[in-house]
Scaffold this active site. Structure first.
Site, PDB file in Angstrom:
ATOM      1  N   ASP A 139       0.838  -1.196   0.000  1.00  0.00           N
ATOM      2  CA  ASP A 139       0.000   0.000   0.000  1.00  0.00           C
ATOM      3  C   ASP A 139       0.875   1.248   0.000  1.00  0.00           C
ATOM      4  O   ASP A 139       1.936   1.273   0.638  1.00  0.00           O
ATOM      5  CB  ASP A 139      -0.895   0.031   1.246  1.00  0.00           C
ATOM      6  N   ASP A 171      -7.925  -3.878  -6.299  1.00  0.00           N
ATOM      7  CA  ASP A 171      -7.859  -4.917  -5.265  1.00  0.00           C
ATOM      8  C   ASP A 171      -9.014  -4.833  -4.263  1.00  0.00           C
ATOM      9  O   ASP A 171      -8.858  -5.240  -3.115  1.00  0.00           O
ATOM     10  CB  ASP A 171      -6.514  -4.789  -4.530  1.00  0.00           C
TER      11      ASP A 171
END
Length: 389
Positions: free
Chosen positions: A142, A289
């Site tokens: 991330d 995602d």
């Protein structure tokens, strides 16, 4: 009036109505709803730039109490938030009282408690701004700066469904270690002169820690939603399989969309349209995602889809807002919004240019649907405003 004249007048009226419809769909001012969308857009433009010197003008409430009162079934913060800059500044400067490993998940994070008992999620910096992650769209760690940018994009789009996020620099030696729980402290290590930690999560590894520059670590802080608004997780109807060679049903079944529209909570209420808004949001930020999503518990499908870890119909209000952000307006607004943040520059110029390109792709795709399916089968008027409790 003669029949021929009547036919001419009728044709002229129909032509004007058609032009008005096109004007509305392209973000014009052709209806009360469209004018309302334009007013909301202008209001967003006027308030998008935040002041770094902002402070709360009263002391009767903490910044955390103010932010918690903003949350409602259909928004995390209201359209008008004069205290927003002050709350974000408090988030980026308040003393850290406790630190622990993050809640369960796939990515490294830490759970911090700020002065006054406010919980926040800290995501550390893993990449430089211009780093390109190779591989699958969902590959890599991330990006902390993406969390900050996504929050301000949520403001610009008028969704108001993303929890508050701000960038912050923390000193791991003086701010984190003295207040860290043992399970977090045990994951600290040194790499050269840099202090690092690897935390506890599904993909957390001692061999892949997040490292500060010396003792100073850059990251993002996400404000924890109030406990009175518990979340429940749902499997995304258009999620990936994550298995090589195995397609999800939506990738091969042409009738899948119709099947979803008959299943709760997508058969009534705003949930399906929220999913579509989120698909647009995810495409703009490059998120491939979102295999699950969150909503508030026991909502009967009425509450919004929460934007965490930032052949269908589109809301007219969303379509109008996207059209108003064409021609570089999106990157310009986001550039203004991000100038406020402590970790500025939050995005590289190439990221901002990519947002404008992606927006053009979205608009082109929706227009293709309108041409093939007709505007009435592509756009839907749905303005659901639920009152605060």
């Amino acid at each position: 009036m003669k029949l021929k004249q009547r036919m001419v007048v009728l044709c002229a009226v129909l032509l004007l109505l058609g032009l008005a419809k096109i004007f509305l769909l392209d973000g014009g001012e052709g209806s009360a709803a469209s004018r309302r969308d334009l007013r909301a857009f202008r209001k967003m433009e006027a308030g998008i730039a935040l002041s770094r010197s902002a402070r709360l003008t009263h002391t009767l409430q903490s910044p955390w109490e103010i932010a918690s009162q903003w949350v409602g079934p259909r928004e995390v913060y209201p359209e008008e938030t004069p205290e927003l800059a002050a709350v974000l500044i408090a988030l980026s400067t308040s003393r850290i009282e406790r630190a622990d490993v993050g809640y369960k998940g796939t990515q490294l994070k830490a759970l911090l408690v700020l002065d006054g008992g406010q919980k926040v999620v800290f995501k550390p910096k893993r990449y430089n701004r211009d780093h390109v992650v190779e591989g699958e769209p969902y590959a890599g760690y991330d990006r902390h700066n993406a969390e900050v940018a996504a929050f301000h994009l949520d403001r610009i789009l008028g969704f108001r469904r993303a929890p508050l996020v701000v960038g912050r620099f923390v000193n791991l030696r003086t701010e984190i270690k003295p207040v860290a729980a043992d399970q977090l402290l045990s994951t600290f290590l040194m790499q050269g002169n840099n202090t690092c930690f690897y935390g506890k999560c599904y993909y957390c590894r001692e061999s892949e820690p997040a490292c500060a520059e010396g003792e100073i670590m850059e990251g993002s802080l996400t404000l924890w939603l109030p406990d009175v608004w518990p979340l429940q997780k749902h499997r995304h109807p258009w999620g990936r399989t994550y298995r090589e060679g195995k397609l999800a049903r939506w990738e091969y079944d042409e009738s899948y969309c119709e099947a979803v529209k008959k299943m709760p909570p997508y058969d009534a209420g705003p949930r399906l349209l929220d999913v579509i808004d989120t698909a647009i949001f995810d495409y703009l930020i490059g998120n491939a995602d979102r295999h699950h999503y969150e909503s508030f518990q026991d909502d009967g499908g009425a509450s919004m889809l929460i934007l965490l870890d930032n052949a269908k119909r589109v809301r007219v209000s969303t379509w109008n807002r996207l059209n108003l952000l064409r021609s570089g307006e999106l990157s310009s607004a986001l550039r203004q919004a991000l100038a406020f943040d402590p970790i500025y520059p939050v995005l590289a110029e190439t990221h901002l240019a990519a947002l404008d390109r992606r927006l053009s792709g979205i608009i082109s795709t929706v227009k293709q649907c309108m041409e093939s399916q007709g505007p009435d089968n592509t756009l839907i008027e749905d303005r659901m405003n639920l009152p605060h409790p």
